[in-house]
Motif scaffolding. Structure first.
Motif, PDB file in Angstrom:
ATOM      1  N   PHE A  77      -2.648   0.312   6.912  1.00  0.00           N
ATOM      2  CA  PHE A  77      -3.099  -1.073   6.802  1.00  0.00           C
ATOM      3  C   PHE A  77      -4.335  -1.218   5.925  1.00  0.00           C
ATOM      4  O   PHE A  77      -4.530  -2.266   5.302  1.00  0.00           O
ATOM      5  CB  PHE A  77      -3.452  -1.635   8.187  1.00  0.00           C
ATOM      6  CG  PHE A  77      -2.290  -1.748   9.133  1.00  0.00           C
ATOM      7  CD1 PHE A  77      -1.450  -2.850   9.088  1.00  0.00           C
ATOM      8  CD2 PHE A  77      -2.027  -0.758  10.061  1.00  0.00           C
ATOM      9  CE1 PHE A  77      -0.376  -2.965   9.958  1.00  0.00           C
ATOM     10  CE2 PHE A  77      -0.957  -0.858  10.939  1.00  0.00           C
ATOM     11  CZ  PHE A  77      -0.131  -1.963  10.881  1.00  0.00           C
ATOM     12  N   VAL A  78      -5.187  -0.202   5.893  1.00  0.00           N
ATOM     13  CA  VAL A  78      -6.501  -0.339   5.278  1.00  0.00           C
ATOM     14  C   VAL A  78      -6.396  -0.868   3.847  1.00  0.00           C
ATOM     15  O   VAL A  78      -5.499  -0.479   3.086  1.00  0.00           O
ATOM     16  CB  VAL A  78      -7.256   1.017   5.307  1.00  0.00           C
ATOM     17  CG1 VAL A  78      -6.571   2.043   4.406  1.00  0.00           C
ATOM     18  CG2 VAL A  78      -8.704   0.834   4.919  1.00  0.00           C
ATOM     19  N   ASN A  79      -7.280  -1.788   3.513  1.00  0.00           N
ATOM     20  CA  ASN A  79      -7.323  -2.369   2.180  1.00  0.00           C
ATOM     21  C   ASN A  79      -8.667  -2.016   1.549  1.00  0.00           C
ATOM     22  O   ASN A  79      -9.580  -1.549   2.229  1.00  0.00           O
ATOM     23  CB  ASN A  79      -7.148  -3.890   2.257  1.00  0.00           C
ATOM     24  CG  ASN A  79      -6.764  -4.503   0.918  1.00  0.00           C
ATOM     25  OD1 ASN A  79      -6.390  -3.807  -0.019  1.00  0.00           O
ATOM     26  ND2 ASN A  79      -6.866  -5.814   0.826  1.00  0.00           N
ATOM     27  N   ALA A  97       0.833  -1.203   0.000  1.00  0.00           N
ATOM     28  CA  ALA A  97       0.000   0.000   0.000  1.00  0.00           C
ATOM     29  C   ALA A  97       0.868   1.254   0.000  1.00  0.00           C
ATOM     30  O   ALA A  97       0.566   2.231  -0.695  1.00  0.00           O
ATOM     31  CB  ALA A  97      -0.929  -0.010   1.208  1.00  0.00           C
ATOM     32  N   GLN A  98       1.953   1.243   0.771  1.00  0.00           N
ATOM     33  CA  GLN A  98       2.854   2.388   0.792  1.00  0.00           C
ATOM     34  C   GLN A  98       3.486   2.614  -0.576  1.00  0.00           C
ATOM     35  O   GLN A  98       3.645   3.756  -1.019  1.00  0.00           O
ATOM     36  CB  GLN A  98       3.949   2.181   1.840  1.00  0.00           C
ATOM     37  CG  GLN A  98       3.521   2.417   3.271  1.00  0.00           C
ATOM     38  CD  GLN A  98       4.680   2.303   4.227  1.00  0.00           C
ATOM     39  OE1 GLN A  98       5.420   1.321   4.218  1.00  0.00           O
ATOM     40  NE2 GLN A  98       4.850   3.312   5.060  1.00  0.00           N
ATOM     41  N   GLU A  99       3.853   1.527  -1.238  1.00  0.00           N
ATOM     42  CA  GLU A  99       4.452   1.649  -2.563  1.00  0.00           C
ATOM     43  C   GLU A  99       3.502   2.336  -3.534  1.00  0.00           C
ATOM     44  O   GLU A  99       3.923   3.155  -4.358  1.00  0.00           O
ATOM     45  CB  GLU A  99       4.853   0.274  -3.098  1.00  0.00           C
ATOM     46  CG  GLU A  99       6.066  -0.317  -2.408  1.00  0.00           C
ATOM     47  CD  GLU A  99       6.434  -1.682  -2.951  1.00  0.00           C
ATOM     48  OE1 GLU A  99       5.613  -2.259  -3.702  1.00  0.00           O
ATOM     49  OE2 GLU A  99       7.533  -2.164  -2.644  1.00  0.00           O
ATOM     50  N   GLN A 101      -2.619  -5.773  -5.980  1.00  0.00           N
ATOM     51  CA  GLN A 101      -2.410  -7.062  -6.638  1.00  0.00           C
ATOM     52  C   GLN A 101      -3.679  -7.549  -7.329  1.00  0.00           C
ATOM     53  O   GLN A 101      -3.607  -8.228  -8.352  1.00  0.00           O
ATOM     54  CB  GLN A 101      -1.922  -8.085  -5.611  1.00  0.00           C
ATOM     55  CG  GLN A 101      -0.536  -7.776  -5.058  1.00  0.00           C
ATOM     56  CD  GLN A 101      -0.008  -8.888  -4.175  1.00  0.00           C
ATOM     57  OE1 GLN A 101      -0.553  -9.981  -4.112  1.00  0.00           O
ATOM     58  NE2 GLN A 101       1.079  -8.612  -3.468  1.00  0.00           N
ATOM     59  N   VAL A 102      -4.838  -7.206  -6.776  1.00  0.00           N
ATOM     60  CA  VAL A 102      -6.100  -7.566  -7.431  1.00  0.00           C
ATOM     61  C   VAL A 102      -6.199  -6.853  -8.773  1.00  0.00           C
ATOM     62  O   VAL A 102      -6.561  -7.461  -9.793  1.00  0.00           O
ATOM     63  CB  VAL A 102      -7.304  -7.206  -6.538  1.00  0.00           C
ATOM     64  CG1 VAL A 102      -8.615  -7.438  -7.295  1.00  0.00           C
ATOM     65  CG2 VAL A 102      -7.283  -8.032  -5.261  1.00  0.00           C
ATOM     66  N   VAL A 103      -5.867  -5.567  -8.805  1.00  0.00           N
ATOM     67  CA  VAL A 103      -5.899  -4.808 -10.062  1.00  0.00           C
ATOM     68  C   VAL A 103      -4.940  -5.418 -11.069  1.00  0.00           C
ATOM     69  O   VAL A 103      -5.269  -5.584 -12.252  1.00  0.00           O
ATOM     70  CB  VAL A 103      -5.543  -3.327  -9.803  1.00  0.00           C
ATOM     71  CG1 VAL A 103      -5.420  -2.562 -11.122  1.00  0.00           C
ATOM     72  CG2 VAL A 103      -6.598  -2.672  -8.920  1.00  0.00           C
ATOM     73  N   GLU A 104      -3.753  -5.777 -10.604  1.00  0.00           N
ATOM     74  CA  GLU A 104      -2.760  -6.381 -11.497  1.00  0.00           C
ATOM     75  C   GLU A 104      -3.239  -7.716 -12.042  1.00  0.00           C
ATOM     76  O   GLU A 104      -3.005  -8.058 -13.207  1.00  0.00           O
ATOM     77  CB  GLU A 104      -1.442  -6.562 -10.736  1.00  0.00           C
ATOM     78  CG  GLU A 104      -0.302  -7.081 -11.592  1.00  0.00           C
ATOM     79  CD  GLU A 104       0.994  -7.203 -10.808  1.00  0.00           C
ATOM     80  OE1 GLU A 104       1.895  -7.916 -11.272  1.00  0.00           O
ATOM     81  OE2 GLU A 104       1.095  -6.583  -9.730  1.00  0.00           O
ATOM     82  N   LYS A 105      -3.936  -8.490 -11.211  1.00  0.00           N
ATOM     83  CA  LYS A 105      -4.436  -9.802 -11.624  1.00  0.00           C
ATOM     84  C   LYS A 105      -5.599  -9.672 -12.603  1.00  0.00           C
ATOM     85  O   LYS A 105      -5.644 -10.361 -13.635  1.00  0.00           O
ATOM     86  CB  LYS A 105      -4.887 -10.581 -10.390  1.00  0.00           C
ATOM     87  CG  LYS A 105      -5.485 -11.959 -10.673  1.00  0.00           C
ATOM     88  CD  LYS A 105      -4.450 -12.974 -11.050  1.00  0.00           C
ATOM     89  CE  LYS A 105      -5.039 -14.379 -11.141  1.00  0.00           C
ATOM     90  NZ  LYS A 105      -4.042 -15.391 -11.501  1.00  0.00           N
ATOM     91  N   LEU A 129      -6.365 -14.544  -4.690  1.00  0.00           N
ATOM     92  CA  LEU A 129      -6.283 -13.861  -5.977  1.00  0.00           C
ATOM     93  C   LEU A 129      -7.136 -14.564  -7.025  1.00  0.00           C
ATOM     94  O   LEU A 129      -7.792 -13.910  -7.852  1.00  0.00           O
ATOM     95  CB  LEU A 129      -4.825 -13.797  -6.444  1.00  0.00           C
ATOM     96  CG  LEU A 129      -4.028 -12.547  -6.073  1.00  0.00           C
ATOM     97  CD1 LEU A 129      -2.590 -12.680  -6.539  1.00  0.00           C
ATOM     98  CD2 LEU A 129      -4.662 -11.296  -6.658  1.00  0.00           C
ATOM     99  N   ASP A 130      -7.125 -15.873  -6.999  1.00  0.00           N
ATOM    100  CA  ASP A 130      -7.966 -16.634  -7.936  1.00  0.00           C
ATOM    101  C   ASP A 130      -9.440 -16.320  -7.705  1.00  0.00           C
ATOM    102  O   ASP A 130     -10.226 -16.244  -8.661  1.00  0.00           O
ATOM    103  CB  ASP A 130      -7.714 -18.132  -7.776  1.00  0.00           C
ATOM    104  CG  ASP A 130      -6.342 -18.553  -8.290  1.00  0.00           C
ATOM    105  OD1 ASP A 130      -5.748 -17.790  -9.074  1.00  0.00           O
ATOM    106  OD2 ASP A 130      -5.862 -19.634  -7.887  1.00  0.00           O
ATOM    107  N   PHE A 131      -9.833 -16.143  -6.435  1.00  0.00           N
ATOM    108  CA  PHE A 131     -11.217 -15.777  -6.141  1.00  0.00           C
ATOM    109  C   PHE A 131     -11.574 -14.449  -6.794  1.00  0.00           C
ATOM    110  O   PHE A 131     -12.617 -14.315  -7.444  1.00  0.00           O
ATOM    111  CB  PHE A 131     -11.448 -15.682  -4.627  1.00  0.00           C
ATOM    112  CG  PHE A 131     -12.705 -14.925  -4.271  1.00  0.00           C
ATOM    113  CD1 PHE A 131     -13.950 -15.543  -4.317  1.00  0.00           C
ATOM    114  CD2 PHE A 131     -12.648 -13.570  -3.910  1.00  0.00           C
ATOM    115  CE1 PHE A 131     -15.115 -14.834  -4.006  1.00  0.00           C
ATOM    116  CE2 PHE A 131     -13.802 -12.859  -3.597  1.00  0.00           C
ATOM    117  CZ  PHE A 131     -15.040 -13.499  -3.651  1.00  0.00           C
TER     118      PHE A 131
END
Length: 425
Positions: free
Chosen positions: A329-331, A53-55, A369-373, A231-233
């Motif tokens: 932390f928030v996602n 998230a920081q990245e 990572q969801v966006v990337e997937k 990620l598959d989900f």
């Protein structure tokens, strides 16, 4: 007598002992696998890794330097005999306790790194109010950007209205904190303030880990198999979902997001609030899910779009050692709205509940990572996967104890917007 019983009776004492040991070992393994994984202090205590998230926020700052978009700001009015020196001391005690509030960022070998600033001190200078309103002063504070290469990434300001009335303005960059963190910050500030004012009953337990330990764990020790499954989900859940919600705006989108915006405040009367709680109980769900379903229904009505995503924040603190930490932390989870078919609102509410609970079960994967997937079509006009977000907040000042001081939150306009529409209730 069953065949199993006969076999057990025929075992020798030595064989029975061996079987018992194997069963006990299997039980211990099963218990260990079911026990939540705890985050331990990182092996290299001199390094300060960035979380995913920081990245993301660091990359945003490279693209849009000097933007105040990710400032988190608050203004709190204190009524009573405020001891400004003790308040300053309390704020610095919290900063010293949470290492992530002491950092600045650099680029080394093409990658972002964060360093701790030594001997950091946050001054709290008292000043008299000028001709501007408190809301205007708070807005100016919120719109003043941080330089991520210089510490601290936190600002405080104390404005005196009279001997018994003061306003504390607090601004922190999102890269080192989130909404939950603001609650931790003000709560610990209150506890230190009472201690410095002579309340010897106030204690704070040592933090088991620091935010950097979480960041290191996220990249080096997290359960990769579990994350791949999650990620598959998300890949399956969001497959085929339109990534743009076309709301009936009164003007065309800008070529590049400006992130300018404003707030509109409204209230829901007590009778309607009571009926919403009753509906939630009848449907066996929470007020949050009920409001989310109602919001998605409204979006469907205005957009005439029967398939879209709405973002929701999730605290992402499902480990006990993270509950008292300050950090980012928030996602973000995407709750897909499927409004096809002639169904009742209760049926739709049931569907939203199911999708939300499934999302909660797969909340560990960072949104990046969801966006990337999923790899949605990207453009500079909108955020990926969703452009509308929903959030249900509590009273940030509820339960706070600053001794003989009374607190009041001040609402003000920040002038920024991350999404087309954000509904906060």
């Amino acid at each position: 007598m069953s065949d199993l019983s006969k076999k057990l009776q025929n075992l020798s004492p030595e064989q029975r002992e061996l079987l018992l040991k194997k069963l006990q070992a299997r039980k211990k393994k099963s218990t260990a696998e079911s026990r939540p994984e705890t985050i331990q202090p990182r092996p290299d205590r001199e390094s300060y890794p960035l979380s995913y998230a920081q990245e993301r926020l660091w990359f945003f700052d490279q693209l849009v330097p000097g933007s105040p978009l990710y400032n988190i700001s608050a203004a709190v009015k204190f009524y009573g005999p405020l001891n400004a020196a003790h308040l300053e001391k309390s704020i610095n005690a919290v900063v010293e306790r949470h290492e992530v509030l002491q950092v600045f960022f650099r680029t080394e070998k093409g990658a972002p790194v964060q360093h701790k600033a030594e001997g950091l001190f946050i001054p709290l200078t008292m000043e008299n109010k000028d001709a501007r309103s408190l809301e205007e002063i708070a807005a100016a504070e919120a719109q003043t950007p941080f330089d991520l290469t210089r510490a601290p990434l936190i600002r405080t300001r104390l404005i005196r209205l009279d001997d018994q009335t003061h306003v504390l303005m607090l601004t922190i960059h999102h890269i080192v904190a989130d909404g939950w963190s603001m609650g931790v910050f003000i709560n610990e500030t209150a506890r230190f303030y009472r201690r410095f004012n002579g309340d010897t009953s106030v204690t704070l337990e040592d933090l088991p880990i620091q935010y950097f330990d979480y960041a290191w764990w996220q990249k080096n020790a997290a359960d990769e198999k579990k994350l791949r499954k999650q990620l598959d989900f998300w890949s399956s859940e969001l497959k085929g979902m339109p990534t743009l919600l076309e709301l009936p705006f009164d003007h065309k989108r800008e070529a590049v997001q400006s992130f300018k915006g404003s707030h509109h405040h409204f209230s829901i009367d007590a009778a309607t609030t009571k009926r919403l709680h009753e509906l939630s109980r009848q449907a066996g769900t929470t007020l949050f899910i009920t409001l989310l379903a109602a919001f998605q229904t409204l979006l469907y009505r205005y957009s005439h779009q029967d398939d879209f995503g709405v973002g929701i924040p999730i605290a992402n603190r499902n480990k006990k050692e993270l509950e008292t930490l300050i950090g980012f932390f928030v996602n973000t989870l995407v709750i897909r709205a499927r409004c096809q078919g002639d169904i009742s609102f209760l049926d739709f509410l049931s569907r939203v509940k199911k999708r939300a609970f499934q999302a909660y079960d797969h909340q560990d994967v960072p949104f990046e990572q969801v966006v990337e997937k999923v790899q949605p079509q990207r453009n500079n006009q909108v955020s990926p996967l969703f452009q509308v977000m929903f959030e249900l907040q509590g009273d940030a000042l509820a339960g706070l104890n600053f001794g003989d001081l009374t607190l009041e939150n001040i609402d003000f306009e920040t002038g920024t917007a991350k999404f087309d529409l954000l509904l906060i209730m």
